[in-house]
Design a protein around this motif. Structure first.
Motif, short mmCIF file in Angstrom:
data_model
loop_
_atom_site.label_atom_id
_atom_site.label_comp_id
_atom_site.label_asym_id
_atom_site.label_seq_id
_atom_site.Cartn_x
_atom_site.Cartn_y
_atom_site.Cartn_z
N LEU A 1 0.85 -1.18 0.00
CA LEU A 1 0.00 0.00 0.00
C LEU A 1 0.88 1.23 0.00
O LEU A 1 1.76 1.37 0.85
CB LEU A 1 -0.91 0.01 1.24
N SER A 2 0.67 2.12 -0.97
CA SER A 2 1.41 3.38 -1.02
C SER A 2 0.86 4.36 0.00
O SER A 2 -0.34 4.38 0.27
CB SER A 2 1.32 3.99 -2.42
N MET A 3 1.76 5.17 0.57
CA MET A 3 1.36 6.20 1.52
C MET A 3 2.33 7.38 1.38
O MET A 3 3.28 7.30 0.60
CB MET A 3 1.34 5.64 2.94
N PRO A 4 2.13 8.48 2.08
CA PRO A 4 3.00 9.66 1.90
C PRO A 4 4.46 9.40 2.28
O PRO A 4 4.82 8.33 2.76
CB PRO A 4 2.36 10.70 2.83
N PHE A 5 5.29 10.43 2.06
CA PHE A 5 6.72 10.35 2.38
C PHE A 5 6.94 10.02 3.85
O PHE A 5 6.08 10.21 4.70
CB PHE A 5 7.41 11.69 2.10
N SER A 6 8.15 9.57 4.12
CA SER A 6 8.65 9.41 5.49
C SER A 6 7.83 8.45 6.31
O SER A 6 7.38 8.76 7.43
CB SER A 6 8.73 10.78 6.18
N GLY A 7 7.62 7.24 5.77
CA GLY A 7 6.99 6.18 6.56
C GLY A 7 7.81 5.88 7.79
O GLY A 7 9.03 6.06 7.81
N ALA A 8 7.16 5.40 8.85
CA ALA A 8 7.88 5.22 10.11
C ALA A 8 7.60 3.85 10.72
O ALA A 8 8.15 2.85 10.31
CB ALA A 8 7.54 6.35 11.08
N ASP A 9 6.69 3.79 11.70
CA ASP A 9 6.44 2.56 12.44
C ASP A 9 5.35 1.73 11.76
O ASP A 9 4.53 2.26 11.00
CB ASP A 9 6.02 2.91 13.87
N ILE A 10 5.32 0.43 12.06
CA ILE A 10 4.27 -0.45 11.51
C ILE A 10 3.84 -1.44 12.59
O ILE A 10 4.68 -1.96 13.34
CB ILE A 10 4.78 -1.19 10.24
N LYS A 11 2.54 -1.66 12.69
CA LYS A 11 1.98 -2.62 13.64
C LYS A 11 0.84 -3.37 12.97
O LYS A 11 0.27 -2.93 11.97
CB LYS A 11 1.46 -1.90 14.90
N LEU A 12 0.44 -4.51 13.57
CA LEU A 12 -0.63 -5.34 13.03
C LEU A 12 -1.89 -5.22 13.88
O LEU A 12 -1.81 -5.26 15.12
CB LEU A 12 -0.20 -6.81 12.96
N ASN A 13 -3.02 -5.06 13.21
CA ASN A 13 -4.33 -5.07 13.86
C ASN A 13 -4.95 -6.44 13.56
O ASN A 13 -5.56 -6.64 12.51
CB ASN A 13 -5.19 -3.93 13.30
N HIS A 14 -4.79 -7.39 14.49
CA HIS A 14 -5.27 -8.74 14.26
C HIS A 14 -6.78 -8.86 14.39
O HIS A 14 -7.39 -9.74 13.77
CB HIS A 14 -4.60 -9.70 15.25
N LYS A 15 -7.39 -8.02 15.17
CA LYS A 15 -8.83 -8.10 15.40
C LYS A 15 -9.61 -7.82 14.12
O LYS A 15 -10.60 -8.48 13.80
CB LYS A 15 -9.24 -7.10 16.49
N PHE A 16 -9.15 -6.81 13.35
CA PHE A 16 -9.86 -6.43 12.13
C PHE A 16 -9.03 -6.67 10.86
O PHE A 16 -9.43 -6.28 9.77
CB PHE A 16 -10.30 -4.96 12.22
N ASN A 17 -7.88 -7.29 11.03
CA ASN A 17 -7.03 -7.70 9.91
C ASN A 17 -6.55 -6.52 9.05
O ASN A 17 -6.96 -6.35 7.89
CB ASN A 17 -7.74 -8.73 9.03
N PHE A 18 -5.65 -5.73 9.64
CA PHE A 18 -5.00 -4.64 8.91
C PHE A 18 -3.53 -4.57 9.32
O PHE A 18 -3.20 -4.82 10.48
CB PHE A 18 -5.65 -3.28 9.24
N ALA A 19 -2.66 -4.21 8.37
CA ALA A 19 -1.30 -3.76 8.68
C ALA A 19 -1.34 -2.25 8.66
O ALA A 19 -1.80 -1.65 7.68
CB ALA A 19 -0.31 -4.28 7.65
N MET A 20 -0.88 -1.60 9.74
CA MET A 20 -1.04 -0.16 9.89
C MET A 20 0.31 0.50 10.12
O MET A 20 1.16 -0.03 10.84
CB MET A 20 -1.99 0.14 11.05
N ALA A 21 0.51 1.66 9.51
CA ALA A 21 1.81 2.35 9.59
C ALA A 21 1.60 3.85 9.64
O ALA A 21 0.59 4.38 9.18
CB ALA A 21 2.70 1.97 8.41
N THR A 22 2.59 4.55 10.18
CA THR A 22 2.57 6.00 10.24
C THR A 22 3.39 6.60 9.10
O THR A 22 4.39 6.02 8.66
CB THR A 22 3.14 6.50 11.58
N ALA A 23 2.97 7.79 8.65
CA ALA A 23 3.69 8.56 7.63
C ALA A 23 3.81 9.99 8.13
O ALA A 23 2.85 10.55 8.66
CB ALA A 23 2.97 8.51 6.29
N ARG A 24 5.00 10.62 7.90
CA ARG A 24 5.31 11.90 8.53
C ARG A 24 5.43 13.06 7.54
O ARG A 24 5.89 14.13 7.91
CB ARG A 24 6.61 11.78 9.33
N GLU A 25 5.03 12.87 6.29
CA GLU A 25 5.17 13.94 5.31
C GLU A 25 4.45 15.20 5.79
O GLU A 25 3.31 15.16 6.24
CB GLU A 25 4.61 13.51 3.96
N ASP A 26 5.13 16.35 5.65
CA ASP A 26 4.59 17.62 6.09
C ASP A 26 3.25 17.90 5.41
O ASP A 26 3.15 17.90 4.18
CB ASP A 26 5.58 18.74 5.78
#
Length: 310
Positions: free
Chosen positions: A187-212
């Motif tokens: 999955l593409s997202m904005p610049f400066s991706g950072a941390d990633i965690k898994l949401n097992h309850k609803f089945n998602f991989a989730m990550a933060t992006a820091r682009e201004d």
């Protein structure tokens, strides 16, 4: 400067690594009162921006990532948590910007993301030989790697500034004495991706992006087996504050907690709403707490959060 905080649940301990010095601090965490008390300080650990802690039959293995040195370090700690022993240091070169690691206890593999070398290194681990280089996963801007035992997959968030950052899924297959890694969604997202965690309850991989101007949490839908799910929509949550870095997802899958790299804002939390088909519906900011310092979060927190009340 705190580079990373790893929570070890069997001993209710926090392992706090220093990103700019040689200190590793150990704290006790009371899961009933939330009190944190200092336990011991070690001064023989190199600077770390990430720390993976795994339990062994005799204590704990600590795998540290040194961004500025481009090193992966392997330490042992005894069961009493009062003795730290250096076992191995692997230099990948200063330009490697070694950023994170994750341990696969099913196969005894350590995954190490090296941002500057655009790859995830795979090491075979044994008590006798330590870490031995096995293979590599090429990936531009590989920053944060997570092996997830529930899905038995490897997930990586990239940090890109030319082209989009991304969430990536890799499936694992045995190949003789080694392994191969098949891209199984992204999955593409904005610049400066950072941390990633898994949401097992609803089945998602989730990550933060820091682009201004585009600070956000992004979520890639997954199937029950952990690969990308094309039948559901990805989603994003605008964070509304600069530099969303560390990410935690509660075990009930309903709350996302973000550590910001700016001390004026500190921590922000969101309640997420899903329907019966596990599709994202909406989100609300429920909490924001400024940091007592101006530095904010260099790394992140790893204490599991089981529920948050607005």
């Amino acid at each position: 400067e705190v580079g990373w905080i790893s929570y070890e649940k069997t001993t209710n301990s926090l392992f706090v690594a220093d990103a700019s010095g040689s200190t590793l601090q150990l704290f006790s965490h009371n899961d009933q009162t939330a009190a944190i008390t200092s336990k011991k300080t070690f001064t023989s650990s190199p600077e770390q921006v990430h720390l993976t802690v795994t339990a062994t039959s005799t204590g704990f293995n600590l795998f540290g990532s040194s961004y500025s040195r481009g090193e992966l370090s392997y330490y042992k700690m005894n069961q009493a948590l009062n003795q730290l022993t250096k076992v191995q240091v692997i230099s990948q070169g200063a330009s490697a910007n070694t950023h994170s690691s994750s341990f696969d206890s099913k196969r005894n593999l350590l995954y190490v993301a090296s941002l500057g070398l655009n790859k995830v290194f795979v090491y075979k681990y044994s008590d006798q030989d330590g870490l031995v280089a096995l293979t590599e996963i090429p990936l531009m801007g590989a920053r944060t790697v997570v092996y997830d035992s529930t899905y038995d997959k490897v997930y990586v968030a990239t940090e890109m500034y030319t082209g989009a950052s991304s969430i990536n899924v890799f499936s694992i297959a045995a190949s003789g004495s080694s392994y191969t890694y098949k891209a199984s969604g992204s999955l593409s997202m904005p610049f400066s991706g950072a941390d990633i965690k898994l949401n097992h309850k609803f089945n998602f991989a989730m990550a933060t992006a820091r682009e201004d101007g585009k600070e956000s949490i992004w979520a890639l839908p997954l199937t029950a087996s952990g690969v990308a799910d094309g039948s559901r929509q990805a989603f994003s949550i605008p964070v509304g504050y600069p530099m969303p870095r560390a990410l935690e997802i509660t075990e009930d899958g309903l709350y996302a907690v973000v550590g910001l790299n700016t001390g004026e804002q500190g921590i922000v939390a969101f309640k997420m709403n899903f329907n019966a088909q596990k599709n994202f519906v909406s989100s609300q900011k429920i909490f924001q707490q400024a940091s007592p310092t101006t530095w904010g979060y260099l790394g992140g927190t790893s204490i599991p959060i089981y529920g948050i009340s607005p």
